[in-house]
Design a protein around this motif. Structure first.
Motif, short mmCIF file in Angstrom:
data_model
loop_
_atom_site.label_atom_id
_atom_site.label_comp_id
_atom_site.label_asym_id
_atom_site.label_seq_id
_atom_site.Cartn_x
_atom_site.Cartn_y
_atom_site.Cartn_z
N UNK A 34 0.85 -1.18 0.00
CA UNK A 34 0.00 0.00 0.00
C UNK A 34 0.89 1.24 0.00
N UNK A 35 0.79 2.07 -1.03
CA UNK A 35 1.73 3.17 -1.20
C UNK A 35 1.51 4.30 -0.21
N UNK A 36 0.30 4.39 0.38
CA UNK A 36 0.02 5.52 1.26
C UNK A 36 0.94 5.57 2.47
N UNK A 177 -6.93 8.42 5.31
CA UNK A 177 -6.72 7.23 6.13
C UNK A 177 -5.55 6.43 5.58
N UNK A 178 -4.66 6.01 6.48
CA UNK A 178 -3.46 5.29 6.08
C UNK A 178 -3.41 3.90 6.69
N UNK A 179 -3.62 3.81 8.00
CA UNK A 179 -3.53 2.53 8.70
C UNK A 179 -4.61 2.48 9.78
N UNK A 180 -4.83 1.28 10.30
CA UNK A 180 -5.72 1.07 11.43
C UNK A 180 -4.92 0.52 12.60
N UNK A 181 -5.34 0.86 13.81
CA UNK A 181 -4.78 0.27 15.03
C UNK A 181 -5.95 -0.32 15.80
N UNK A 182 -5.88 -1.61 16.09
CA UNK A 182 -6.99 -2.32 16.73
C UNK A 182 -6.46 -3.05 17.96
N UNK A 200 -3.54 -2.90 7.85
CA UNK A 200 -3.90 -2.18 6.64
C UNK A 200 -5.36 -1.74 6.75
N UNK A 201 -5.79 -0.88 5.85
CA UNK A 201 -7.14 -0.32 5.94
C UNK A 201 -8.23 -1.37 5.81
#
Length: 263
Positions: A34-36, A177-182, A200-201
């Motif tokens: 993912x390039x973002x 939006x770039x990434x998620x933290x869960x 990743x998203x």
């Protein structure tokens, strides 16, 4: 042929080196194409002071023990050492806010955390406004702004509403939006580490994690100081790495500030 003794050795983990061993195993994290979030700029175009982050895929954050807080139980301004995987200090962070905020609003208090390099130059500024910390108020959840250099937006951490899991979105300077933290459903470590996965998203691919290390019962009974580890791909954009440091501070205050490290 390797000896039986070497084959039977247990592989050390990152928290065993808090702080300062020189023999650190390298961990390969799966990389989402993912390039973002990937580093696309050349080193000379990086924000001043973040060049060193370009080399890191592991970051350790250690909260310094405050004697007054440990003895009297009063909240003092938090101070953190930010280290590389060898335990060498890279940055030093100091929280700034008023006594009223610390005593009455913790752990939802507003703050500004100034992060300086080893020359004393401020390279990252983390700003948290006073907002709600309850899933019953989905319109006023936590947000965090990270600047690098100070005055220039590097990205944001935005809490997402979820009835069961701690969820956050990492955004770049354009609020994309770039990434998620869960995080886990229960953040009580029960004598174990607590991992917040960096995904990743699509929330399917894990590319890293933010870990709260449980450092021992005796230590935690007298202090609630924090040891965190951040593991991310080495080619993660340094601005997003700076935002991940901000996310680590936010997670610490939201879930571990008054919990004696999850006990």
């Amino acid at each position: 042929m390797a000896s039986q003794e070497s084959q039977g050795q247990a592989k050390p983990i990152l928290k065993d080196y808090l702080p300062g061993s020189s023999d650190i195993p390298q961990q390969n994290m799966p990389v989402e194409p993912t390039s973002l979030w990937k580093q696309t700029s050349h080193t000379h175009n990086l924000p001043p002071g973040l060049e060193y982050l370009n080399q890191l895929d592991q970051i350790i954050i250690h909260q310094q023990v405050e004697l007054l807080e440990a003895i009297l139980g009063t909240e003092t301004s938090s101070k953190y050492e930010i280290k590389n995987h060898l335990g060498q200090r890279v940055y030093f962070a100091v929280e700034e806010n008023g006594c009223f905020d610390r005593q009455l609003c913790s752990p939802i208090r507003s703050f500004t955390i100034r992060i300086v390099d080893n020359t004393g130059r401020e390279v990252i500024r983390v700003i948290r406004p006073l907002r709600c910390n309850s899933c019953w108020f989905p319109c006023f959840l936590q947000e965090l702004e990270v600047q690098s250099p100070p005055g220039t937006i590097a990205g944001y951490v935005v809490q997402n509403w979820d009835p069961f899991l701690p969820k956050f979105t990492i955004q770049n300077q354009s609020k994309e939006d770039v990434l998620k933290v869960i995080g886990p459903c229960a953040t009580c470590g029960c004598f174990d580490d607590v991992d917040f996965e960096v995904k990743a998203l699509n929330e399917m691919t894990t590319i890293g994690k933010i870990s709260k290390y449980w450092s021992g019962f005796v230590n935690n009974i007298f202090t609630n100081t924090a040891n965190f580890g951040i593991q991310v791909p080495v080619d993660l954009d340094v601005r997003i790495k700076a935002v991940m440091i901000g996310a680590c501070f936010l997670i610490d205050l939201m879930f571990f500030e008054n919990s004696l490290d999850g006990l």
